[in-house]
Design a protein around this motif. Structure first.
Motif, PDB file in Angstrom:
ATOM      1  N   LYS A  38      57.948  27.320 -60.527  1.00 40.47           N
ATOM      2  CA  LYS A  38      57.449  28.523 -60.628  1.00 40.47           C
ATOM      3  C   LYS A  38      57.122  29.010 -62.430  1.00 40.47           C
ATOM      4  CE  LYS A  38      58.117  31.200 -56.813  1.00 40.47           C
ATOM      5  NZ  LYS A  38      58.520  31.758 -56.516  1.00 40.47           N
ATOM      6  N   LEU A  39      58.495  28.467 -63.240  1.00 44.74           N
ATOM      7  CA  LEU A  39      59.133  28.900 -64.423  1.00 44.74           C
ATOM      8  C   LEU A  39      58.147  27.357 -64.924  1.00 44.74           C
ATOM      9  CD1 LEU A  39      62.969  29.181 -64.894  1.00 44.74           C
ATOM     10  CD2 LEU A  39      60.679  30.913 -65.219  1.00 44.74           C
ATOM     11  N   ALA A  40      57.512  26.769 -64.903  1.00 52.89           N
ATOM     12  CA  ALA A  40      57.070  25.192 -65.604  1.00 52.89           C
ATOM     13  C   ALA A  40      55.195  25.701 -65.421  1.00 52.89           C
ATOM     14  CB  ALA A  40      57.283  24.131 -64.877  1.00 52.89           C
ATOM     15  N   LEU A  47      61.036  42.942 -64.711  1.00 54.02           N
ATOM     16  CA  LEU A  47      59.931  42.684 -63.073  1.00 54.02           C
ATOM     17  C   LEU A  47      61.300  41.236 -62.551  1.00 54.02           C
ATOM     18  CD1 LEU A  47      56.730  40.345 -64.100  1.00 54.02           C
ATOM     19  CD2 LEU A  47      56.700  42.607 -63.126  1.00 54.02           C
ATOM     20  N   HIS A  48      61.447  41.620 -61.015  1.00 53.40           N
ATOM     21  CA  HIS A  48      62.521  40.926 -60.431  1.00 53.40           C
ATOM     22  C   HIS A  48      61.822  39.415 -59.676  1.00 53.40           C
ATOM     23  CE1 HIS A  48      65.475  43.938 -61.548  1.00 53.40           C
ATOM     24  NE2 HIS A  48      64.222  44.454 -60.528  1.00 53.40           N
ATOM     25  N   ASN A  49      60.786  39.718 -59.717  1.00 56.30           N
ATOM     26  CA  ASN A  49      60.376  37.516 -59.316  1.00 56.30           C
ATOM     27  C   ASN A  49      59.021  37.299 -60.044  1.00 56.30           C
ATOM     28  OD1 ASN A  49      58.217  38.685 -57.887  1.00 56.30           O
ATOM     29  ND2 ASN A  49      59.356  39.546 -56.126  1.00 56.30           N
ATOM     30  N   THR A  50      58.649  36.008 -59.925  1.00 54.03           N
ATOM     31  CA  THR A  50      57.504  35.695 -60.315  1.00 54.03           C
ATOM     32  C   THR A  50      56.023  36.021 -59.921  1.00 54.03           C
ATOM     33  OG1 THR A  50      57.380  33.577 -59.574  1.00 54.03           O
ATOM     34  CG2 THR A  50      58.495  33.934 -61.759  1.00 54.03           C
ATOM     35  N   ASN A  51      55.902  36.776 -59.138  1.00 54.18           N
ATOM     36  CA  ASN A  51      54.511  37.189 -58.598  1.00 54.18           C
ATOM     37  C   ASN A  51      54.245  38.105 -59.296  1.00 54.18           C
ATOM     38  OD1 ASN A  51      55.830  35.650 -56.153  1.00 54.18           O
ATOM     39  ND2 ASN A  51      56.558  38.211 -55.555  1.00 54.18           N
ATOM     40  N   ASN A  52      52.654  37.448 -59.235  1.00 55.75           N
ATOM     41  CA  ASN A  52      51.717  37.880 -60.434  1.00 55.75           C
ATOM     42  C   ASN A  52      52.030  38.459 -61.643  1.00 55.75           C
ATOM     43  OD1 ASN A  52      49.215  39.605 -61.025  1.00 55.75           O
ATOM     44  ND2 ASN A  52      50.021  41.308 -60.638  1.00 55.75           N
ATOM     45  N   ALA A  53      52.844  37.527 -62.144  1.00 54.93           N
ATOM     46  CA  ALA A  53      53.720  37.669 -63.275  1.00 54.93           C
ATOM     47  C   ALA A  53      52.294  37.406 -64.625  1.00 54.93           C
ATOM     48  CB  ALA A  53      54.809  36.516 -63.761  1.00 54.93           C
ATOM     49  N   TYR A  54      51.822  37.028 -64.850  1.00 55.19           N
ATOM     50  CA  TYR A  54      50.501  36.278 -65.075  1.00 55.19           C
ATOM     51  C   TYR A  54      50.252  37.678 -65.788  1.00 55.19           C
ATOM     52  CZ  TYR A  54      48.130  32.970 -68.232  1.00 55.19           C
ATOM     53  OH  TYR A  54      47.283  33.228 -69.714  1.00 55.19           O
ATOM     54  N   GLY A  55      49.337  38.393 -64.211  1.00 56.68           N
ATOM     55  CA  GLY A  55      48.832  39.585 -64.141  1.00 56.68           C
ATOM     56  C   GLY A  55      49.908  40.201 -65.241  1.00 56.68           C
ATOM     57  N   GLU A  56      50.665  40.266 -65.097  1.00 54.11           N
ATOM     58  CA  GLU A  56      52.058  41.887 -65.637  1.00 54.11           C
ATOM     59  C   GLU A  56      51.609  41.536 -67.641  1.00 54.11           C
ATOM     60  OE1 GLU A  56      52.734  44.183 -65.003  1.00 54.11           O
ATOM     61  OE2 GLU A  56      52.267  44.243 -63.092  1.00 54.11           O
TER      62      GLU A  56
END
Length: 119
Positions: free
Chosen positions: A58-60, A30-39
């Motif tokens: 965002k990382l925290a 992924l290239h950003n944290t948008n919807n990272a949790y969903g992924e």
């Protein structure tokens, strides 16, 4: 096959990560944290490799959410960065390890293997 989810904003670095790790692991980038949790919920990675420059807040938030979720709290998290304080940042964010950039390709592979073998 173990799964590694990489969240890295630099396309060149993410390609290097993919080239080094994809022979040994199932890799998703992924290239950003948008919807990272969903992924994370869909992909169910065995390890996360996160770019520090995506933003400390965002990382925290992402790491805290993972570490407080019984399904994901044991997933090793590695933070990569060109910042010389990456070790301190990784400790602050409760990451399991860090990978300073620039990095040796063997060091990358060995670090990922080490954390996957521990899990």
């Amino acid at each position: 096959m173990k799964k590694v989810l990489i969240i890295e904003e630099d396309l060149n670095i993410s390609e290097i990560f993919h080239l080094v790790l994809s022979d040994h692991f199932c890799v998703k980038i992924l290239h950003n944290t948008n919807n990272a949790y969903g992924e994370i919920e869909k992909f169910r990675p065995d390890l996360l490799l996160l770019d520090h420059w995506l933003g400390k807040a965002k990382l925290a938030a992402l790491i805290n959410k993972l570490k407080n979720d019984n399904r994901f709290r044991k997933i090793p998290v590695i933070i990569s960065s060109t910042d010389d304080t990456v070790t301190h940042v990784a400790e602050q964010l409760r990451a399991d390890s860090c990978l300073p950039k620039p990095f040796d390709l063997d060091d990358l592979l060995n670090l990922v293997r080490k954390h996957l073998e521990q899990g």
